[in-house]
Design an enzyme around this catalytic site. Structure first.
Site, PDB file in Angstrom:
ATOM      1  N   HIS A  18       0.762  -1.133   0.134  1.00 49.16           N
ATOM      2  CA  HIS A  18       0.127   0.103  -0.067  1.00 49.16           C
ATOM      3  C   HIS A  18       0.686   1.265   0.098  1.00 49.16           C
ATOM      4  O   HIS A  18       1.462   1.707   1.119  1.00 49.16           O
ATOM      5  CB  HIS A  18      -0.799   0.007   1.476  1.00 49.16           C
ATOM      6  CG  HIS A  18      -1.978   1.082   1.473  1.00 49.16           C
ATOM      7  ND1 HIS A  18      -1.667   2.100   2.287  1.00 49.16           N
ATOM      8  CD2 HIS A  18      -3.009   1.424   0.550  1.00 49.16           C
ATOM      9  CE1 HIS A  18      -2.811   2.765   2.081  1.00 49.16           C
ATOM     10  NE2 HIS A  18      -3.319   2.713   1.238  1.00 49.16           N
ATOM     11  N   HIS A  60      -0.904  10.305  -3.179  1.00 51.40           N
ATOM     12  CA  HIS A  60      -2.274   9.839  -2.796  1.00 51.40           C
ATOM     13  C   HIS A  60      -3.335  10.925  -2.577  1.00 51.40           C
ATOM     14  O   HIS A  60      -4.401  10.687  -3.273  1.00 51.40           O
ATOM     15  CB  HIS A  60      -2.243   9.344  -1.325  1.00 51.40           C
ATOM     16  CG  HIS A  60      -3.434   8.817  -0.662  1.00 51.40           C
ATOM     17  ND1 HIS A  60      -4.301   9.812   0.047  1.00 51.40           N
ATOM     18  CD2 HIS A  60      -4.150   7.748  -0.929  1.00 51.40           C
ATOM     19  CE1 HIS A  60      -5.517   9.347   0.420  1.00 51.40           C
ATOM     20  NE2 HIS A  60      -5.398   7.905  -0.126  1.00 51.40           N
TER      21      HIS A  60
HETATM   22  O1  G3P Z   1      -6.731   1.723  -3.116  1.00 52.80           O
HETATM   23  C1  G3P Z   1      -6.724   0.741  -1.883  1.00 52.80           C
HETATM   24  C2  G3P Z   1      -6.602   1.801  -0.460  1.00 52.80           C
HETATM   25  O2  G3P Z   1      -5.436   2.367  -0.775  1.00 52.80           O
HETATM   26  C3  G3P Z   1      -7.836   2.797  -0.459  1.00 52.80           C
HETATM   27  O3  G3P Z   1      -7.416   3.523   0.129  1.00 52.80           O
HETATM   28  O4  G3P Z   1      -7.167   5.889   0.606  1.00 52.80           O
HETATM   29  O5  G3P Z   1      -5.226   4.681   0.706  1.00 52.80           O
HETATM   30  O6  G3P Z   1      -6.288   5.141  -1.447  1.00 52.80           O
HETATM   31  P1  G3P Z   1      -6.376   4.925  -0.168  1.00 52.80           P
HETATM   32 CA    CA Z   2      -5.173   3.680  -3.202  1.00 57.42          CA
END
Ligand code: G3P
Ligand code: CA
Length: 331
Positions: A18, A60
């Site tokens: 992530h 992000h």
């Molecule tokens: O895309 C999956 C996860 O990353 C969603 O949350 O806000 O970290 O993009 P975010």
């Molecule tokens: Ca994401």
């Protein structure tokens, strides 16, 4: 040696880094991506946003405030809401920014969101383009002989359209340029927008002559609750190959160690041919839910009690090691 069914199941489950190995290095830097790759992640995630001059950058937020020094480097360039939007800057300007570990969203705050992570203002990191990141993953695939995938997210597509930019079309064009053209290629394209998912499936992918795996991301029940039944899930599955919910939608946060409340979302998604990749698995203070004793127990509950196919985690080494150990112990 013959492998048991459950060790084969463990071997098929995936780890998505992530924002890279963002638990260890500032999110979405190439350094965090290289670390995630070296830790054995199956996929490395890219959140994608467009600049004023239509470059695709990996970040992000649609604003630069939380993860860069934009406020001190470009004072006076904030909108009236006080935020500095990436779309108001050229790539050349964005190249001048230093990336930092995420800070709290108060004006001029340098207080880390996760205090035990990488020091906020240490070292020198920069924002990268989607193409640069793909070239790094593909370059590592060549030099290591592995086949690690990418997992780009179309960030705030409605915002981009309101600003006159078609982010999805640009992302798909870049993916095609780098050889991602079929569902066999190791890429998942993700979005929180059901409307954008349909546009991708019905218009953008066919126009580009490609067919890629699409993932519907899901946040709150209030917004996405219509999907949480057989009919809703079948509707989503007309467009998506994967379902990416907040993990609290799979195991209720009110669960206890003796009473794990697992929803039927995984079952519903699987019944409709979709993989399930919940987010986000963190081991910082307060981030492991009370129903799990530790990070690894949480992984056990999601991968094997709830039956998810993959997880998004800031700590890919821990999930990779967990799955490897599971494969060994269930032989
Ligand atoms: O895309 C999956 C996860 O990353 C969603 O949350 O806000 O970290 O993009 P975010
Ligand atoms: Ca994401």
């Amino acid at each position: 040696m013959a492998f048991s069914l459950s060790s084969q199941v463990a071997a098929q489950k995936i780890v998505v880094a992530h924002r890279g190995a963002s638990g260890y290095l500032p999110e979405h830097t190439l350094e965090a991506k290289a670390m995630a790759y070296a830790m054995g992640a199956d996929y490395v995630e890219q959140d994608v946003v467009m600049t004023q001059d239509d470059a695709l950058i990996v970040i992000h937020d649609i604003t630069l405030d939380r993860t860069t020094d934009v406020a001190s480097r470009f004072p006076g360039r904030a909108r009236t809401d006080g935020h500095f939007y990436a779309i108001d800057f050229t790539l050349a300007e964005i190249r001048q920014l230093r990336v930092n570990e995420g800070v709290r969203a108060r004006a001029n705050s340098r207080e880390a969101v996760y205090p035990s992570r990488f020091p906020v203002d240490a070292s020198a990191f920069r924002i990268n383009t989607l193409a640069e990141e793909i070239e790094m993953v593909q370059g590592l695939n060549r030099s290591t002989g592995r086949d690690v995938g990418i997992y780009p997210e179309i960030k705030s597509p409605e915002f981009h359209r309101a600003e006159g930019k078609d982010l999805s079309t640009a992302v798909i064009a870049t993916l095609k340029q780098y050889g991602y053209t079929s569902k066999q290629d190791k890429v998942f394209v993700q979005t929180f927008s059901y409307e954008e998912l349909k546009i991708l499936h019905d218009e953008i992918l066919p126009a580009a002559g490609v067919s890629l795996n699409l993932v519907q991301l899901v946040g709150s029940e209030a917004e996405y609750g219509w999907m949480f039944n057989a009919e809703g899930m079948a509707t989503v599955a007309r467009y998506a190959d994967g379902f990416g919910p907040d993990k609290s939608l799979i195991i209720d946060e009110e669960s206890t160690p003796d009473n794990l409340m697992i929803s039927d979302l995984v079952e519903l998604a699987h019944a409709n041919g979709m993989q399930v990749h919940p987010y986000t698995f963190r081991l910082d203070a307060g981030q492991v839910p009370h129903y799990a004793e530790n990070f690894e127990e949480m992984l056990e509950q999601f991968y094997f009690d709830a039956g998810v196919d993959g997880v998004f985690t800031d700590f890919p080494d821990r999930a990779v090691n967990f799955l490897r150990a599971h494969s060994r112990t269930t032989r």
